[in-house]
Design an enzyme around this catalytic site. Structure first.
Site, PDB file in Angstrom:
ATOM      1  N   ASP A  24       0.828  -1.214   0.000  1.00 54.84           N
ATOM      2  CA  ASP A  24       0.000   0.000   0.000  1.00 54.84           C
ATOM      3  C   ASP A  24       0.861   1.262   0.000  1.00 54.84           C
ATOM      4  O   ASP A  24       1.987   1.253   0.510  1.00 54.84           O
ATOM      5  CB  ASP A  24      -0.914  -0.018   1.233  1.00 54.84           C
ATOM      6  CG  ASP A  24      -2.050   0.987   1.110  1.00 54.84           C
ATOM      7  OD1 ASP A  24      -2.377   1.390  -0.026  1.00 54.84           O
ATOM      8  OD2 ASP A  24      -2.605   1.366   2.155  1.00 54.84           O
ATOM      9  N   HIS A  41       2.161   3.287  -9.055  1.00 50.59           N
ATOM     10  CA  HIS A  41       1.931   1.864  -9.339  1.00 50.59           C
ATOM     11  C   HIS A  41       3.081   1.304 -10.184  1.00 50.59           C
ATOM     12  O   HIS A  41       3.533   0.187  -9.971  1.00 50.59           O
ATOM     13  CB  HIS A  41       0.598   1.657 -10.061  1.00 50.59           C
ATOM     14  CG  HIS A  41      -0.592   2.091  -9.252  1.00 50.59           C
ATOM     15  ND1 HIS A  41      -0.742   1.748  -7.922  1.00 50.59           N
ATOM     16  CD2 HIS A  41      -1.679   2.840  -9.568  1.00 50.59           C
ATOM     17  CE1 HIS A  41      -1.869   2.278  -7.463  1.00 50.59           C
ATOM     18  NE2 HIS A  41      -2.453   2.943  -8.439  1.00 50.59           N
ATOM     19  N   LEU A 135      10.805 -20.305  -4.642  1.00 53.84           N
ATOM     20  CA  LEU A 135       9.804 -19.498  -3.941  1.00 53.84           C
ATOM     21  C   LEU A 135       8.401 -19.668  -4.560  1.00 53.84           C
ATOM     22  O   LEU A 135       8.242 -19.626  -5.776  1.00 53.84           O
ATOM     23  CB  LEU A 135      10.221 -18.015  -4.046  1.00 53.84           C
ATOM     24  CG  LEU A 135       9.260 -16.990  -3.450  1.00 53.84           C
ATOM     25  CD1 LEU A 135       9.260 -17.057  -1.926  1.00 53.84           C
ATOM     26  CD2 LEU A 135       9.626 -15.571  -3.901  1.00 53.84           C
ATOM     27  N   SER A 200      -8.114  -4.692   5.303  1.00 48.51           N
ATOM     28  CA  SER A 200      -8.731  -4.365   4.011  1.00 48.51           C
ATOM     29  C   SER A 200      -9.186  -5.605   3.230  1.00 48.51           C
ATOM     30  O   SER A 200      -8.952  -5.717   2.020  1.00 48.51           O
ATOM     31  CB  SER A 200      -7.773  -3.518   3.151  1.00 48.51           C
ATOM     32  OG  SER A 200      -7.510  -2.286   3.785  1.00 48.51           O
ATOM     33  N   GLU A 211       1.400 -12.864  12.681  1.00 48.95           N
ATOM     34  CA  GLU A 211       1.967 -11.668  13.317  1.00 48.95           C
ATOM     35  C   GLU A 211       1.799 -10.496  12.348  1.00 48.95           C
ATOM     36  O   GLU A 211       2.141 -10.610  11.167  1.00 48.95           O
ATOM     37  CB  GLU A 211       3.455 -11.886  13.632  1.00 48.95           C
ATOM     38  CG  GLU A 211       3.719 -13.029  14.592  1.00 48.95           C
ATOM     39  CD  GLU A 211       3.125 -12.801  15.990  1.00 48.95           C
ATOM     40  OE1 GLU A 211       3.039 -11.631  16.426  1.00 48.95           O
ATOM     41  OE2 GLU A 211       2.753 -13.798  16.637  1.00 48.95           O
TER      42      GLU A 211
HETATM   43  C1  IPE Z   1      -5.514  -2.754  -0.139  1.00 50.39           C
HETATM   44  O1  IPE Z   1      -5.137  -1.422  -0.282  1.00 50.39           O
HETATM   45  C2  IPE Z   1      -5.488  -3.458  -1.460  1.00 50.39           C
HETATM   46  C3  IPE Z   1      -4.188  -3.586  -2.111  1.00 50.39           C
HETATM   47  C4  IPE Z   1      -3.032  -3.150  -1.692  1.00 50.39           C
HETATM   48  C5  IPE Z   1      -4.222  -4.295  -3.342  1.00 50.39           C
HETATM   49  P1  IPE Z   1      -6.206  -0.238  -0.379  1.00 50.39           P
HETATM   50  O2  IPE Z   1      -5.434   1.010  -0.485  1.00 50.39           O
HETATM   51  O3  IPE Z   1      -7.180  -0.537  -1.465  1.00 50.39           O
HETATM   52  O4  IPE Z   1      -6.947  -0.357   1.013  1.00 50.39           O
HETATM   53  P2  IPE Z   1      -7.899   0.692   1.762  1.00 50.39           P
HETATM   54  O5  IPE Z   1      -8.964   1.091   0.774  1.00 50.39           O
HETATM   55  O6  IPE Z   1      -7.049   1.881   2.131  1.00 50.39           O
HETATM   56  O7  IPE Z   1      -8.389  -0.014   2.957  1.00 50.39           O
HETATM   57  C1  IPE Z   2      -1.711   0.176  -3.309  1.00 47.63           C
HETATM   58  O1  IPE Z   2      -1.428   1.530  -3.319  1.00 47.63           O
HETATM   59  C2  IPE Z   2      -1.913  -0.380  -4.697  1.00 47.63           C
HETATM   60  C3  IPE Z   2      -3.287  -0.824  -4.984  1.00 47.63           C
HETATM   61  C4  IPE Z   2      -4.290  -0.779  -4.191  1.00 47.63           C
HETATM   62  C5  IPE Z   2      -3.512  -1.345  -6.308  1.00 47.63           C
HETATM   63  P1  IPE Z   2      -2.592   2.599  -3.306  1.00 47.63           P
HETATM   64  O2  IPE Z   2      -2.985   2.894  -4.716  1.00 47.63           O
HETATM   65  O3  IPE Z   2      -3.703   2.162  -2.432  1.00 47.63           O
HETATM   66  O4  IPE Z   2      -1.864   3.845  -2.685  1.00 47.63           O
HETATM   67  P2  IPE Z   2      -2.473   4.877  -1.651  1.00 47.63           P
HETATM   68  O5  IPE Z   2      -2.939   4.094  -0.466  1.00 47.63           O
HETATM   69  O6  IPE Z   2      -3.600   5.589  -2.323  1.00 47.63           O
HETATM   70  O7  IPE Z   2      -1.325   5.780  -1.322  1.00 47.63           O
HETATM   71 MG    MG Z   3      -4.103   2.438  -0.468  1.00 46.30          MG
END
Ligand code: IPE
Ligand code: IPE
Ligand code: MG
Length: 252
Positions: A24, A41, A135, A200, A211
């Site tokens: 994330d 991304h 892996l 999430s 953990e």
């Molecule tokens: C969780 O991240 C999903 C992925 C990393 C693929 P999100 O950014 O979508 O989660 P929320 O919406 O903040 O909970």
């Molecule tokens: C996680 O990063 C990637 C996916 C959910 C695909 P985010 O896109 O959620 O990045 P933030 O949380 O908005 O910074």
């Molecule tokens: Mg996110």
């Protein structure tokens, strides 16, 4: 059938056997640099490469990465479409290298809404690496923990219609054999980058005794050093699985 942490106490090793990561913070990494979220991304893919390599070196058996949640369809259409294109491009580009390194790749989640080209690429990538013994890399795409539990119930009842009239016979083992991650032990270590402290809808069933480690780093900044910090933290945990500290200390 693999041992379950609620049915028996697993053996714990210094290096986690199975790591599950919510990658994330891509969007915020980019926004901080006045770049479009999609640039985050793209950079995130490099972090995936680093972490896969580091896990291979460390002797981790299973690495499971959350790439797209069942709720991520709620994002703006152009971001969703970039993520799909990036998924296709990454599969096309990386599978050879993964195969060379002996990585066994699996994609879990509800793949049915993906375009046929992506579904074909996924099948090919899995077939290509299925005999590898290094892996075990799993990418969770259009995955949701609740979807997983529901699809497992449906598949179980389809395979064993007798259970519908005898639901008392349904136990944990019967159901967990139909979950998407039935091939892997439950995660020992969960990592979420990006500073949020929530699951999430990731591996809702499987994280029962995992953990949980939360890092403020954004995913594109995560690498071998940050992973090592998580391992160090993991080694300090006393995994009790319901027992007391005294009971663990007395174990031979
Ligand atoms: C969780 O991240 C999903 C992925 C990393 C693929 P999100 O950014 O979508 O989660 P929320 O919406 O903040 O909970
Ligand atoms: C996680 O990063 C990637 C996916 C959910 C695909 P985010 O896109 O959620 O990045 P933030 O949380 O908005 O910074
Ligand atoms: Mg996110």
């Amino acid at each position: 059938m693999l041992p379950s942490t609620t049915l028996s106490v697993p053996e714990c090793t210094d290096v986690p056997r199975h790591i599950a990561i919510i990658m994330d913070g891509n969007g915020r990494w980019a926004t901080k640099r006045f770049l479009p979220r999609t640039a985050g991304h793209v950079r995130g893919v490099q972090a995936v490469r680093r972490v896969v390599e580091a896990c291979g070196k460390k002797g981790v058996d299973y690495l499971t990465l959350f790439a797209f949640s069942s709720e991520n369809w709620r994002r703006p259409a152009d971001e969703v479409s970039l993520l799909m294109r990036l998924f296709i491009k990454t599969l096309q580009k990386e599978v050879d290298k993964l195969d060379d390194r002996g990585v066994k790749l699996r994609i879990v989640g509800d793949l049915s809404p993906f375009e046929p080209r992506l579904q074909d690429l996924i099948k090919l990538a899995e077939q290509r690496t299925e005999h590898n013994t290094g892996l075990n890399l799993t990418i969770a795409a259009n995955y949701g923990g609740r979807w997983d539990i529901l699809q497992a119930i449906k598949s179980l009842l389809q395979a064993r219609p007798d259970l519908a009239v005898n639901p008392q016979s349904i136990d944990e083992t019967l159901l967990s054999d139909f979950l998407c991650m039935a091939f892997a032990p439950e995660p020992d270590l969960f990592i979420r980058t990006g500073g949020e402290q929530r699951i999430s809808n990731f591996l809702v069933w499987q994280l029962a005794y995992t953990e949980l480690y939360f890092s403020d780093d954004f995913w594109p900044d995560f690498g071998a050093k940050e992973l090592e910090a998580a391992f160090e933290w993991y080694r300090t945990r006393e995994r009790r699985f319901g027992r007391t500290s005294d009971q663990i200390a007395k174990k031979p």
